[in-house]
Design an enzyme around this catalytic site. Structure first.
Site, short mmCIF file in Angstrom:
data_model
loop_
_atom_site.label_atom_id
_atom_site.label_comp_id
_atom_site.label_asym_id
_atom_site.label_seq_id
_atom_site.Cartn_x
_atom_site.Cartn_y
_atom_site.Cartn_z
N LYS A 180 4.11 -14.24 2.70
CA LYS A 180 3.99 -13.96 1.27
C LYS A 180 4.46 -12.52 1.07
O LYS A 180 3.72 -11.57 1.31
CB LYS A 180 2.52 -14.11 0.85
CG LYS A 180 2.28 -14.42 -0.61
CD LYS A 180 2.79 -13.43 -1.62
CE LYS A 180 1.95 -12.20 -1.81
NZ LYS A 180 2.55 -11.26 -2.79
N GLU B 221 -2.50 -3.31 8.59
CA GLU B 221 -1.76 -2.04 8.61
C GLU B 221 -1.87 -1.48 7.20
O GLU B 221 -1.27 -2.01 6.28
CB GLU B 221 -0.28 -2.28 8.92
CG GLU B 221 -0.06 -2.94 10.26
CD GLU B 221 0.26 -1.92 11.33
OE1 GLU B 221 0.15 -2.28 12.50
OE2 GLU B 221 0.58 -0.77 10.98
N CYS C 166 4.08 4.47 4.54
CA CYS C 166 2.71 4.59 5.05
C CYS C 166 2.59 5.76 6.02
O CYS C 166 1.54 6.35 6.14
CB CYS C 166 2.30 3.29 5.70
SG CYS C 166 3.45 2.75 6.95
N GLU D 98 -4.14 8.87 -0.88
CA GLU D 98 -2.75 8.53 -0.55
C GLU D 98 -1.98 8.43 -1.87
O GLU D 98 -2.29 7.59 -2.71
CB GLU D 98 -2.71 7.18 0.17
CG GLU D 98 -1.30 6.82 0.58
CD GLU D 98 -1.18 5.42 1.18
OE1 GLU D 98 -1.71 4.47 0.58
OE2 GLU D 98 -0.54 5.30 2.23
P1 NAD Z 1 -0.73 -3.82 -2.01
O1 NAD Z 1 -1.94 -3.79 -1.15
O2 NAD Z 1 -0.90 -3.73 -3.46
O3 NAD Z 1 0.12 -5.14 -1.77
C1 NAD Z 1 0.53 -5.54 -0.48
C2 NAD Z 1 0.71 -7.03 -0.47
O4 NAD Z 1 -0.55 -7.63 -0.71
C3 NAD Z 1 1.64 -7.58 -1.55
O5 NAD Z 1 2.38 -8.67 -1.03
C4 NAD Z 1 0.68 -8.06 -2.61
O6 NAD Z 1 1.21 -9.10 -3.42
C5 NAD Z 1 -0.46 -8.57 -1.77
N1 NAD Z 1 -1.76 -8.61 -2.45
C6 NAD Z 1 -2.16 -7.95 -3.55
N2 NAD Z 1 -3.42 -8.31 -3.86
C7 NAD Z 1 -3.83 -9.19 -2.93
C8 NAD Z 1 -5.03 -9.91 -2.70
N3 NAD Z 1 -6.08 -9.78 -3.49
N4 NAD Z 1 -5.11 -10.72 -1.63
C9 NAD Z 1 -4.06 -10.85 -0.79
N5 NAD Z 1 -2.89 -10.22 -0.97
C10 NAD Z 1 -2.77 -9.39 -2.02
O7 NAD Z 1 0.20 -2.67 -1.43
P2 NAD Z 1 1.62 -2.22 -1.96
O8 NAD Z 1 1.37 -1.47 -3.23
O9 NAD Z 1 2.58 -3.35 -1.95
O10 NAD Z 1 2.06 -1.21 -0.79
C11 NAD Z 1 1.60 0.07 -0.72
C12 NAD Z 1 0.46 0.24 0.25
O11 NAD Z 1 0.80 -0.35 1.50
C13 NAD Z 1 0.16 1.68 0.59
O12 NAD Z 1 -1.24 1.89 0.62
C14 NAD Z 1 0.73 1.87 1.98
O13 NAD Z 1 0.18 2.89 2.74
C15 NAD Z 1 0.51 0.55 2.57
N6 NAD Z 1 1.45 0.34 3.65
C16 NAD Z 1 1.01 0.42 4.94
C17 NAD Z 1 1.90 0.25 5.99
C18 NAD Z 1 1.45 0.34 7.42
O14 NAD Z 1 2.19 -0.08 8.31
N7 NAD Z 1 0.27 0.87 7.70
C19 NAD Z 1 3.22 -0.01 5.74
C20 NAD Z 1 3.64 -0.08 4.42
C21 NAD Z 1 2.74 0.09 3.38
#
Ligand code: NAD
Length: 498
Positions: free
Chosen positions: A186, A262, A296, A394
């Site tokens: 997804k 992650e 991240c 962050e």
């Molecule tokens: P997000 O948590 O909003 O979304 C990530 C994914 O989760 C998307 O596909 C989204 O549709 C899905 N999602 C949203 N709500 C959900 C729910 N209730 N249940 C299941 N899935 C759900 O994050 P984002 O805004 O897309 O990305 C930014 C964040 O991701 C930042 O905090 C960043 O640090 C983190 N990030 C971490 C890494 C790592 O490797 N540690 C890498 C990239 C991004």
């Protein structure tokens, strides 16, 4: 004209994608239209799948896993598919980078570099597929022999974010496939195109139907349903710490699926006075501006030795002001667009907060007006104190907060002063200082006199609230296996009943 420059115009009409289940493309009912963040022009239309679509995908993955069409192959056969996928990715590199840029807003040269890394992920995972093995225990006495088997965990749900849609995907998918698992992906609703393109690549490479399925849609419906799904054995989630927490709850409330998480980071870059300050400033500018800081592992907290802090901040600010912010489709651009309007507003909000809480803008601190799209200048704040929002939260944007230290102890304490523990970087010519900071700062990835270096051989993952588990490398395949302990008795049994 080279191949890249031929495709660097916007598409005339948005490209419509289907979603991919059991080796077949399906049309979506409702579609989500995505505008290029760099240009504000519609570029893709992606299905808003239903929970019934997700159930179909999980069922297809379950069938594919249970009949062993993939997990029953030898490591060498799985490696063959992964290597063919790598070769196809090499042929389609420009095209995949192009769609990544259109949906994400990152510069084209950066996207191309990321595809190269993705190809390397497939090649590395192919090697690991052949080498995956358990252990033997010849130490249990003459009557008992022990073995551990590494078995694929089963059906994996994979949820990915929008900042590195293809790179994060490829730091996981080939390793999951190497383990023998089947999966349902997804992607983020705003950057789904390249995850769908990977379905074409894998099918052409010979991956059996049902092993890689993609269901697009919102996090709240499809993401949530995947985390709660009783027939998913493991969930690998990359995204925000807040949603990661909800995944933990959903897993516990459904079937205790294994979780790989992650999450976010607030990563320190520690600069000692004895370091090569020009190099350290270049790395600090890169560390906060790469991918517009929507990364991240962005080094978002500068922790600099007080004796050189004023000079270092001035040097860094001068470099940051020279970074080329521009159209993502322009090969000269170093920093592209902010990926979503919501994220743009969040970053600008943090900049306002930093000012109002008393920090000083040394460079940047404002949006960049290019006539269309959302852009923010790389920003350095000086005089940041630990209670400020820009010190703790962050931001996920090109905003660097600067702190000062006098002693190694203070540097370590400042670096650890966060709930996160994803990555850290230290700059010094003194091996004692480098090792002390490396050993005492709690972070899953560490860079000494470099930043954001690495390859798919090395594992990725976080300490503290930055996550659980490791991706990539040998550990990244083992993560998707479980260990079975096998006990084999030789000779006559010592009978329990006389
Ligand atoms: P997000 O948590 O909003 O979304 C990530 C994914 O989760 C998307 O596909 C989204 O549709 C899905 N999602 C949203 N709500 C959900 C729910 N209730 N249940 C299941 N899935 C759900 O994050 P984002 O805004 O897309 O990305 C930014 C964040 O991701 C930042 O905090 C960043 O640090 C983190 N990030 C971490 C890494 C790592 O490797 N540690 C890498 C990239 C991004």
């Amino acid at each position: 004209m080279n191949k890249v420059s031929r495709i660097l115009t916007l598409p005339e009409t948005p490209r419509t994608f289907g979603f991919f289940v059991d080796g077949e493309w399906r049309e979506g009912g409702d579609l989500f239209e995505r505008a290029s963040p760099g240009h504000g022009v519609a570029v893709t239309r992606i299905p808003k799948c239903t929970v019934a679509d997700l159930d179909d995908a999980v069922a297809a993955a379950r069938r594919a896993f249970e009949d062993r069409r993939w997990s029953g192959l030898s490591g060498a056969e799985r490696a063959g598919v992964l290597l063919r996928a790598a070769a196809i990715l090499r042929q389609r590199r420009d095209e995949i980078a192009y769609w990544e840029v259109l949906e994400n807003g990152k510069p084209i040269t950066q996207a191309l570099g990321e595809i190269d890394h993705c190809i390397a992920c497939f090649e590395t995972a192919a090697g690991v597929a052949r080498l995956l093995h358990g252990e033997s225990f010849n130490s249990l006495g003459d009557k008992l022999f022990g073995l551990t088997l590494r078995e694929p965990i089963g059906v994996v749900g994979l949820i990915t974010p929008w900042n590195f849609p293809f790179l994060i995907l490829c730091e996981r998918v080939p390793f999951i496939l190497a383990s023998g698992c089947a999966l349902v992906v997804k992607p983020s609703e705003v950057t789904s195109a390249t995850t769908l393109l990977l379905a074409e690549v894998l099918a052409e490479a010979g991956l059996p139907a049902g092993v890689y399925n993609v269901v697009t849609g919102s996090g709240r419906t499809i993401g949530q349903a995947l985390t709660e799904h009783p027939d998913v054995d493991m969930l690998s989630f990359t995204g925000s710490t807040a949603v990661g927490q909800s995944c933990v709850q959903a897993s516990a409330a459904s079937n205790f699926k294994k979780l790989g998480l992650e999450l976010g980071g607030k990563n320190p870059i520690v600069v000692f006075a004895d370091s090569n300050l020009e190099d350290a400033a270049d790395a600090a500018a890169f560390g906060i501006s790469f991918n517009t800081g929507q990364c991240c592992v962005s080094s978002s907290r500068l922790i600099v030795e007080a004796s050189v802090a004023d000079a270092f901040e001035a040097l860094l600010a001068e470099k940051m002001a020279r970074i080329r912010v521009g159209d993502p489709l322009d090969a000269a651009t170093q920093v592209g667009a902010i990926t979503t309007e919501a994220q743009n507003a969040t970053i600008l909000g943090f900049i306002d907060k930093g000012r109002s809480e008393g920090a000083r803008v040394v460079t940047g601190g404002a949006a960049v007006d290019l006539g269309r799209g959302s852009y923010i200048a790389p920003t350095l704040f000086s005089g940041v104190t630990r209670d400020m929002a820009i010190a703790c939260d962050e931001i996920f944007g090109p905003v660097l907060s600067s702190f000062r230290f006098e002693t190694v102890e203070e540097a370590v304490a400042l670096a650890n002063d966060t709930v996160y523990g994803l990555a850290a970087s230290v700059w010094t010519r003194d091996i004692d200082k480098a090792l002390t900071v490396t050993r005492r700062v709690r972070a899953g990835r560490f860079w000494v006199n470099t930043i954001m270096a690495g390859g798919p051989e090395m594992p990725l993952g976080g300490f503290k609230q930055s996550g659980w588990g490791r991706e990539a490398g040998m550990l990244g395949v083992e993560e998707y296996t479980q260990v079975k302990s096998v006990h084999i008795e030789t000779g006559p049994r010592a009978r329990w009943i006389a």
